[in-house]
Scaffold this active site. Structure first.
Site, PDB file in Angstrom:
ATOM      1  N   GLY A   1      49.439  38.479  49.510  1.00  0.00           N
ATOM      2  CA  GLY A   1      49.558  39.612  50.093  1.00  0.00           C
ATOM      3  C   GLY A   1      50.028  40.735  49.448  1.00  0.00           C
ATOM      4  O   GLY A   1      50.775  41.874  49.653  1.00  0.00           O
TER       5      GLY A   1
ATOM      6  N   ILE B   1      34.809  34.894  56.960  1.00  0.00           N
ATOM      7  CA  ILE B   1      33.745  35.590  57.391  1.00  0.00           C
ATOM      8  C   ILE B   1      33.773  35.675  58.972  1.00  0.00           C
ATOM      9  O   ILE B   1      33.823  34.788  59.689  1.00  0.00           O
ATOM     10  CB  ILE B   1      32.354  34.887  57.239  1.00  0.00           C
ATOM     11  CG1 ILE B   1      32.282  35.037  55.425  1.00  0.00           C
ATOM     12  CG2 ILE B   1      31.293  35.865  57.428  1.00  0.00           C
ATOM     13  CD1 ILE B   1      30.902  34.243  54.944  1.00  0.00           C
TER      14      ILE B   1
ATOM     15  N   ASN C   1      37.003  46.117  54.553  1.00  0.00           N
ATOM     16  CA  ASN C   1      37.161  45.233  53.516  1.00  0.00           C
ATOM     17  C   ASN C   1      37.479  45.571  52.120  1.00  0.00           C
ATOM     18  O   ASN C   1      36.907  46.708  51.879  1.00  0.00           O
ATOM     19  CB  ASN C   1      36.192  44.078  53.604  1.00  0.00           C
ATOM     20  CG  ASN C   1      36.428  42.797  52.689  1.00  0.00           C
ATOM     21  OD1 ASN C   1      37.397  42.236  52.774  1.00  0.00           O
ATOM     22  ND2 ASN C   1      35.517  42.387  51.731  1.00  0.00           N
TER      23      ASN C   1
ATOM     24  N   HIS D   1      37.338  44.318  48.173  1.00  0.00           N
ATOM     25  CA  HIS D   1      36.482  43.376  47.520  1.00  0.00           C
ATOM     26  C   HIS D   1      36.567  43.618  45.926  1.00  0.00           C
ATOM     27  O   HIS D   1      36.480  44.894  45.491  1.00  0.00           O
ATOM     28  CB  HIS D   1      35.020  42.958  47.893  1.00  0.00           C
ATOM     29  CG  HIS D   1      34.353  42.059  47.002  1.00  0.00           C
ATOM     30  ND1 HIS D   1      34.726  40.677  47.132  1.00  0.00           N
ATOM     31  CD2 HIS D   1      33.193  42.088  46.235  1.00  0.00           C
ATOM     32  CE1 HIS D   1      34.041  40.163  46.241  1.00  0.00           C
ATOM     33  NE2 HIS D   1      33.425  40.606  45.779  1.00  0.00           N
TER      34      HIS D   1
ATOM     35  N   SER E   1      32.620  45.083  31.776  1.00  0.00           N
ATOM     36  CA  SER E   1      33.475  45.834  33.064  1.00  0.00           C
ATOM     37  C   SER E   1      33.044  45.193  34.448  1.00  0.00           C
ATOM     38  O   SER E   1      32.177  44.488  34.555  1.00  0.00           O
ATOM     39  CB  SER E   1      33.172  47.528  33.205  1.00  0.00           C
ATOM     40  OG  SER E   1      31.824  47.656  33.529  1.00  0.00           O
TER      41      SER E   1
ATOM     42  N   ASP F   1      28.901  43.708  59.919  1.00  0.00           N
ATOM     43  CA  ASP F   1      28.467  42.368  60.305  1.00  0.00           C
ATOM     44  C   ASP F   1      28.630  41.233  59.692  1.00  0.00           C
ATOM     45  O   ASP F   1      29.746  41.192  58.760  1.00  0.00           O
ATOM     46  CB  ASP F   1      26.709  42.590  60.568  1.00  0.00           C
ATOM     47  CG  ASP F   1      26.277  42.910  59.121  1.00  0.00           C
ATOM     48  OD1 ASP F   1      26.849  42.608  57.796  1.00  0.00           O
ATOM     49  OD2 ASP F   1      25.394  43.809  58.901  1.00  0.00           O
ATOM     50  N   GLU F   2      28.135  39.967  59.516  1.00  0.00           N
ATOM     51  CA  GLU F   2      28.444  38.855  58.916  1.00  0.00           C
ATOM     52  C   GLU F   2      27.946  38.812  57.316  1.00  0.00           C
ATOM     53  O   GLU F   2      28.313  37.939  56.543  1.00  0.00           O
ATOM     54  CB  GLU F   2      27.930  37.596  59.578  1.00  0.00           C
ATOM     55  CG  GLU F   2      28.466  37.568  60.779  1.00  0.00           C
ATOM     56  CD  GLU F   2      27.751  36.274  61.580  1.00  0.00           C
ATOM     57  OE1 GLU F   2      28.613  35.277  61.546  1.00  0.00           O
ATOM     58  OE2 GLU F   2      26.822  36.299  62.095  1.00  0.00           O
TER      59      GLU F   2
ATOM     60  N   ASP G   1      30.468  41.181  51.727  1.00  0.00           N
ATOM     61  CA  ASP G   1      30.700  41.821  50.885  1.00  0.00           C
ATOM     62  C   ASP G   1      29.690  42.826  50.646  1.00  0.00           C
ATOM     63  O   ASP G   1      29.292  43.442  49.592  1.00  0.00           O
ATOM     64  CB  ASP G   1      31.170  41.589  49.345  1.00  0.00           C
ATOM     65  CG  ASP G   1      32.286  40.497  49.658  1.00  0.00           C
ATOM     66  OD1 ASP G   1      33.168  40.721  50.181  1.00  0.00           O
ATOM     67  OD2 ASP G   1      32.333  39.320  48.800  1.00  0.00           O
TER      68      ASP G   1
ATOM     69  N   THR H   1      45.911  46.042  40.255  1.00  0.00           N
ATOM     70  CA  THR H   1      46.552  47.448  40.271  1.00  0.00           C
ATOM     71  C   THR H   1      45.366  48.406  40.596  1.00  0.00           C
ATOM     72  O   THR H   1      45.875  49.255  41.681  1.00  0.00           O
ATOM     73  CB  THR H   1      46.858  47.587  38.837  1.00  0.00           C
ATOM     74  OG1 THR H   1      47.915  46.980  38.505  1.00  0.00           O
ATOM     75  CG2 THR H   1      47.409  49.181  38.713  1.00  0.00           C
TER      76      THR H   1
ATOM     77  N   GLU I   1      42.883  47.396  42.927  1.00  0.00           N
ATOM     78  CA  GLU I   1      42.793  47.072  44.228  1.00  0.00           C
ATOM     79  C   GLU I   1      43.854  47.866  44.989  1.00  0.00           C
ATOM     80  O   GLU I   1      43.340  48.609  46.075  1.00  0.00           O
ATOM     81  CB  GLU I   1      42.837  45.434  44.353  1.00  0.00           C
ATOM     82  CG  GLU I   1      41.635  44.726  43.817  1.00  0.00           C
ATOM     83  CD  GLU I   1      42.003  43.504  44.299  1.00  0.00           C
ATOM     84  OE1 GLU I   1      41.229  42.783  44.858  1.00  0.00           O
ATOM     85  OE2 GLU I   1      43.058  42.752  43.923  1.00  0.00           O
TER      86      GLU I   1
END
Length: 205
Positions: free
Chosen positions: A16, A98, A113, A115, A142, A152-153, A156, A183, A185
């Site tokens: 978290g 998912i 989302n 990722h 990188s 949708d399903e 990513d 960091t 993210e």
């Protein structure tokens, strides 16, 4: 500035730290929003303790479905739980499931989302480890992170809202690279939510 603070529902399955970054940014006013719900599908996930410590009013564990529970039923129950918080945005911040249209259609164009890879790269689980493994084999210098819509399903693969490149340094080990990825993210998720929450809801993201 928006006419009222937006309402966020944050879904996560683990530690978290991204949720904590959002909680802190809402607390300081960096994000013009309130966190109305933190939900995890893992009863022992530390993210639940973070949410309780931050005083989030709705902290929920909705256990992962067993073999005897139909996925669509579980997604419908999840959607009902999240809808009770009346969120403007639903944020998947390390949520390791998912979601089907049964859930996504309830919050059309409002699920995002995070990722840990750039668009089109390293979809699915363990993206940071896989990026570093490719670096050790001489195939990558990188990686990066992105925030995208979840229509949708597709894994990513939704429309990208923001992304950031993260270099892999020659002196990096997996831990130091992971730390910089996390960091990045935190910063990208906070910046993206700050942008989204400053807009009227009638404006398409």
């Amino acid at each position: 500035m928006s006419e009222r603070p937006k309402r966020l529902a944050l879904l996560a399955s683990g530690e978290g730290t991204n949720v904590q970054a959002v909680l802190d940014a809402c607390n300081t006013g960096r994000i013009d929003a309130t966190v109305e719900l933190v939900l995890s599908d893992v009863a022992t996930a530390p993210v639940l303790d973070r949410a309780r410590a931050a005083g989030v009013s709705r902290v929920v564990c909705q256990r992962r479905p067993t073999k005897g529970i139909d996925r669509q039923i579980w997604d419908q129950e999840l959607a009902e739980t999240v809808a009770d918080a009346e969120p403007d945005w639903v944020v998947l911040a390390g949520f390791m499931r998912i979601l089907s249209p049964t859930f996504l259609n309830v919050f059309a164009n409002r699920v995002i989302n995070l990722h840990p890879a750039l668009p089109g790269e390293l979809v699915g689980l363990h993206a940071i480890d896989r990026a570093f493994d490719e670096h050790r084999r001489g195939h990558r210098t990188s990686s990066g992170v992105m925030v995208h819509l979840v229509p949708d399903e597709g894994v990513d693969s939704g429309p990208v809202l923001a992304s950031a490149k993260v270099l892999i340094h020659l002196h990096d080990d997996l831990q130091s690279f992971s730390n910089r990825m996390h960091t990045s993210e935190h910063q990208l998720l906070v910046d993206t939510l700050a942008n989204l929450c400053s807009r009227p809801l009638t404006v398409s993201p």
